[in-house]
Design an enzyme around this catalytic site. Structure first.
Site, mmCIF file in Angstrom:
data_model
loop_
_atom_site.group_PDB
_atom_site.id
_atom_site.type_symbol
_atom_site.label_atom_id
_atom_site.label_comp_id
_atom_site.label_asym_id
_atom_site.label_seq_id
_atom_site.Cartn_x
_atom_site.Cartn_y
_atom_site.Cartn_z
ATOM 1 N N GLU A 42 -7.425 9.501 -3.211
ATOM 2 C CA GLU A 42 -7.136 8.365 -4.074
ATOM 3 C C GLU A 42 -8.370 7.486 -4.241
ATOM 4 O OE1 GLU A 42 -3.901 6.369 -2.175
ATOM 5 O OE2 GLU A 42 -2.402 7.821 -2.846
ATOM 6 N N HIS A 76 -4.728 -0.024 8.460
ATOM 7 C CA HIS A 76 -3.701 0.279 7.470
ATOM 8 C C HIS A 76 -2.287 0.030 8.008
ATOM 9 C CE1 HIS A 76 -6.911 1.963 5.075
ATOM 10 N NE2 HIS A 76 -7.213 2.798 6.036
ATOM 11 N N GLU A 116 6.118 0.616 -3.194
ATOM 12 C CA GLU A 116 4.898 -0.053 -2.751
ATOM 13 C C GLU A 116 3.786 0.134 -3.783
ATOM 14 O OE1 GLU A 116 3.852 0.539 1.259
ATOM 15 O OE2 GLU A 116 5.915 0.428 1.985
ATOM 16 N N GLU A 134 3.499 4.419 -3.069
ATOM 17 C CA GLU A 134 4.494 5.282 -2.436
ATOM 18 C C GLU A 134 5.846 4.588 -2.458
ATOM 19 O OE1 GLU A 134 3.068 5.779 1.543
ATOM 20 O OE2 GLU A 134 3.826 3.851 2.230
ATOM 21 N N ASN A 136 9.139 4.094 0.136
ATOM 22 C CA ASN A 136 9.753 4.271 1.440
ATOM 23 C C ASN A 136 11.257 4.300 1.265
ATOM 24 O OD1 ASN A 136 7.851 4.321 3.827
ATOM 25 N ND2 ASN A 136 7.017 2.605 2.657
ATOM 26 N N ARG A 138 13.950 3.962 2.904
ATOM 27 C CA ARG A 138 14.637 3.442 4.086
ATOM 28 C C ARG A 138 14.522 1.921 4.104
ATOM 29 N NH1 ARG A 138 10.261 2.098 7.243
ATOM 30 N NH2 ARG A 138 8.360 3.320 6.901
#
Length: 483
Positions: A42, A76, A116, A134, A136, A138
């Site tokens: 990326e 991170h 995100e 991304e 998530n 959950r």
């Protein structure tokens, strides 16, 4: 890493020559964490912010519960999360939250999730300045800040939707009110590079006025087998300034003894001027790491208090305290903060410390140079003094053997973990800084290097082996160093 997040399986590459090692490390870490070694390449954004949107779907429609800013990170890994994002405008919020809802509805998403985004923060927030990173699928660690500013119980929503009910509220019924911020309390050695720490929780106490989500309690232990997060501390207020002030107070009043934690670092970060002004971005901690991790020096009062506690004079003084035939009674107390001499003086004691003298009086409660003492906890030969900058002051055991492995000839395990790989063998000639082996601890890789150039006399580590903190892993020939 294509199969997960949390900073695992991620490496930043600044020079072409660094690419092979970075790729290998990223793939190894991703494979162990997610069972999939595939990674993506990326573009790196120089002034990035990490902003995510809480979404909720019932399989047919989706809503958003506004955004969270998670830009304050190290390795991170998120450290501080807040809602709403500093500097957010209605235009950017509509674009970002709208994109998140479309993504959730496009896959018929059901339950709580987070979309995100990486955001270019170099010139303020813009509707065209964010990119999908991304999803998530959950409920995330930082979900309490969303609950605090929306009044929604996301766990209850999950149970309702899982039982077949639709989303309880429509989008226009979800309101944003106030500000909330969360800090992640970890067992880690911040000055040593945020190395995960293990050890007993001799004492654990959270103050009133903040929400503390934790799965451990006094008497438990932080082991190398799980993530080292001890608790999430969440504060809310009518605006951002009030929320951060409440969290700052909460951190100063949180008490942890036994294991090393990041409380002092979190307090310094929450109180940082740039952070308070909302100038957050993912590189802030790295830029200010020296100031944020500066270890506090114990004051004269700190030294005196620890000495009184370690000598047994604090709570239950011996019957002979203050009595001497020929001269004032004196107690020498050796600590890792220096030697303190306690001399009986009037109704109390005079403490001669490396930081200066302290008059210690006790009329009901102790006073140290007229000041109230810190809250404290003692475990064996160690005293923990709580407050804005917690301190641990220990009394060395005179019967302990000296550390024979000290010096530049040995490589020891900085923490408990598993040996992932060993790159060298006994007898090999190595250069200073050369990679010797890789240790995995608490889901992160740590490369161990040669402390100096020389010949390896011993390599005791084996791939797949478990090691404890301080274990000898390799030794250089000491005779070569002397030549």
């Amino acid at each position: 890493a294509v199969a997960g997040g949390g900073g695992k399986g991620m490496r930043r590459v600044e020079a072409p020559g660094d690419f092979p090692d970075a790729l290998r490390a990223a793939r190894n870490e991703a494979g162990r964490a997610f069972g999939n070694e595939d990674v993506l390449i990326e573009k790196w954004i120089d002034t990035p912010r990490h902003i995510e949107v809480q979404v909720f779907g019932d399989g047919t429609r989706a809503v958003h519960l506004f955004e969270r800013d998670c830009s304050l990170q190290r390795r991170h890994q998120k450290v501080i999360e807040e809602a709403p994002a500093p500097g957010m405008t209605e235009e950017v919020r509509a674009a970002m939250c709208g994109a998140a809802v479309k993504a959730a509805e496009a896959i018929g998403y059901r339950g709580a999730g987070t979309i995100e985004f990486i955001v270019d923060g170099s010139d303020g927030l813009r509707p065209d300045g964010f990119w999908f990173m991304e999803m998530n699928t959950r409920l995330q660690v930082e979900h309490p800040v969303t609950e605090a500013v929306t009044g929604v119980d996301l766990v209850e929503w999950q149970l309702r939707v899982a039982s077949g009910e639709p989303i309880p509220l429509a989008q226009d019924e979800i309101a944003l009110c106030g500000h909330a911020v969360e800090a992640r309390l970890y067992a880690e050695d911040v000055p040593a590079g945020f190395l995960p720490a293990t050890g007993p929780l001799d004492h654990l106490s959270f103050p009133k006025g903040i929400r503390a989500d934790s799965g451990v309690e006094t008497g438990d232990a932080v082991t190398p087998h799980y993530d080292p997060m001890i608790a999430k501390l969440i504060a809310a207020g009518e605006d951002r300034a009030a929320a951060f002030a409440a969290l700052s107070r909460g951190l100063a009043e949180t008490q942890v003894a036994g294991v090393t934690t990041n409380i002092a670092f979190l307090k310094a970060l929450v109180d940082d001027t740039e952070v308070r002004e909302g100038a957050v971005e993912t590189g802030l901690i790295g830029r200010k790491i020296d100031a944020l991790t500066m270890a506090p020096e114990p004051s004269a009062e700190d030294c005196a208090q620890a000495a009184l506690i370690l000598s047994g004079l604090w709570s239950d003084p011996p019957a002979h305290a203050g009595f001497s035939l020929w001269q004032p009674l004196a107690f020498p107390v050796t600590t890792d903060a220096g030697q303190v001499t306690l001399r009986a003086e009037g109704p109390g004691w005079r403490a001669e410390t490396p930081a200066g003298p302290v008059t210690c009086t006790r009329v009901g409660d102790w006073r140290l140079n007229g000041r109230a003492p810190r809250p404290w906890h003692r475990a064996g030969r160690t005293v923990t003094l709580f407050g804005a900058a917690p301190l641990r002051i220990a009394q060395p055991d005179p019967l302990e053997a000296a550390d024979w492995s000290a010096g530049s000839d040995v490589v020891t395990a900085p923490m408990p973990g598993r040996v992932v790989s060993v790159e060298v063998a006994a007898g090999a000639e190595v250069a200073q800084g050369q990679r010797l082996m890789t240790l995995e601890a608490m889901k992160m890789e740590h490369v161990l290097t040669a402390p100096r150039a020389g010949r390896l006399a011993e390599v005791l580590a084996t791939p797949g082996g478990q090691v404890a903190a301080g274990d000898l892993l390799a030794r250089l020939d000491p005779e070569e160093a002397a030549q």
